[in-house]
Design a protein around this motif. Structure first.
Motif, mmCIF file in Angstrom:
data_model
loop_
_atom_site.group_PDB
_atom_site.id
_atom_site.type_symbol
_atom_site.label_atom_id
_atom_site.label_comp_id
_atom_site.label_asym_id
_atom_site.label_seq_id
_atom_site.Cartn_x
_atom_site.Cartn_y
_atom_site.Cartn_z
ATOM 1 N N ALA A 47 1.165 -23.007 -15.300
ATOM 2 C CA ALA A 47 0.099 -22.468 -16.154
ATOM 3 C C ALA A 47 0.633 -21.488 -17.196
ATOM 4 O O ALA A 47 0.184 -21.497 -18.350
ATOM 5 C CB ALA A 47 -0.987 -21.814 -15.302
ATOM 6 N N ASP A 48 1.578 -20.640 -16.818
ATOM 7 C CA ASP A 48 2.123 -19.680 -17.781
ATOM 8 C C ASP A 48 2.818 -20.387 -18.946
ATOM 9 O O ASP A 48 2.688 -19.971 -20.103
ATOM 10 C CB ASP A 48 3.109 -18.721 -17.109
ATOM 11 N N ALA A 49 3.553 -21.440 -18.646
ATOM 12 C CA ALA A 49 4.239 -22.189 -19.700
ATOM 13 C C ALA A 49 3.223 -22.910 -20.590
ATOM 14 O O ALA A 49 3.364 -22.928 -21.818
ATOM 15 C CB ALA A 49 5.226 -23.176 -19.097
ATOM 16 N N LEU A 50 2.195 -23.490 -19.980
ATOM 17 C CA LEU A 50 1.148 -24.158 -20.758
ATOM 18 C C LEU A 50 0.440 -23.159 -21.675
ATOM 19 O O LEU A 50 0.212 -23.438 -22.856
ATOM 20 C CB LEU A 50 0.149 -24.844 -19.824
ATOM 21 N N ASN A 51 0.109 -21.994 -21.130
ATOM 22 C CA ASN A 51 -0.536 -20.963 -21.942
ATOM 23 C C ASN A 51 0.379 -20.515 -23.078
ATOM 24 O O ASN A 51 -0.066 -20.338 -24.216
ATOM 25 C CB ASN A 51 -0.922 -19.764 -21.073
ATOM 26 N N SER A 52 1.662 -20.349 -22.790
ATOM 27 C CA SER A 52 2.611 -19.937 -23.828
ATOM 28 C C SER A 52 2.723 -20.987 -24.928
ATOM 29 O O SER A 52 2.844 -20.648 -26.110
ATOM 30 C CB SER A 52 3.977 -19.654 -23.208
#
Length: 194
Positions: free
Chosen positions: A50-55
């Motif tokens: 999720a953090d990578a997708l958000n970034s």
């Protein structure tokens, strides 16, 4: 740190956390193309990151690629429907994109606040949406909550001053412009508004 993440990838080429952090380092250097490459690699190795997708959403938003940013924020929310940052970022996207989508901006910012009620940025952003759609008393409430949570939020003090000025509450307006200046003595807008 960058050297250690590269060494980690030499040991384990599937280490998504290392790709993510290399993306963050590249992003911090304003090398967005390289950051996107690393974030995509992190998602390739761990599709529910999720953090990578958000970034990826953040970088595409900053590049004004709004449909792609929206896609990544929504993918992050598919992984974690309570992911505060993706909710907040999606709310901002709907508010700041060229054709503002007020209902979705309000909806996602309210959801972000429900997940992280102590985040002053979410309250402030929601106040902007509410003021734009004519919900002045609700906008005022969100701005007051913003400055309660962060007593140095210069833009919120200034926005309260403007809100009160529009309502011909000159004394309140002046007080909030002065609070904006107490927070940041170089804040030109507050001088102008006084």
């Amino acid at each position: 740190a960058e050297t250690y993440f590269r060494k980690a990838l030499q040991s384990d080429s599937n280490f998504s956390y290392a790709y993510f952090n290399l993306g963050a380092i590249a992003s911090g250097r304003n090398d967005n193309a390289l950051a996107i490459k690393y974030y995509l690699k992190a998602v390739e190795k761990k599709p529910d990151y999720a953090d990578a997708l958000n970034s990826l959403g953040v970088l595409n938003y900053s590049g004004k690629n709004y449909p792609v940013a929206e896609k990544y924020y929504k993918q992050a929310l598919q992984v974690d429907s309570n992911y505060y940052l993706a909710l907040y970022n999606l709310g901002l996207l709907y508010y700041y994109q060229p054709k503002t989508d007020y209902p979705n901006a309000e909806r996602y910012l309210r959801r972000a606040i429900s997940k992280n009620p102590s985040d002053s940025k979410s309250h402030y952003s929601l106040s902007l949406v509410l003021e734009d759609i004519g919900q002045i008393s609700l906008a005022e409430k969100e701005l007051l909550e913003t400055v309660r949570l962060d007593s140095s939020y210069t833009n919120a003090f200034n926005a309260l001053g403007l809100l009160y000025k529009k309502q011909n509450k000159e004394i309140l307006a002046e007080n909030y412009f002065k609070k904006a200046l107490a927070s940041d003595s170089n804040f030109a807008y507050a001088y102008y508004n006084l």
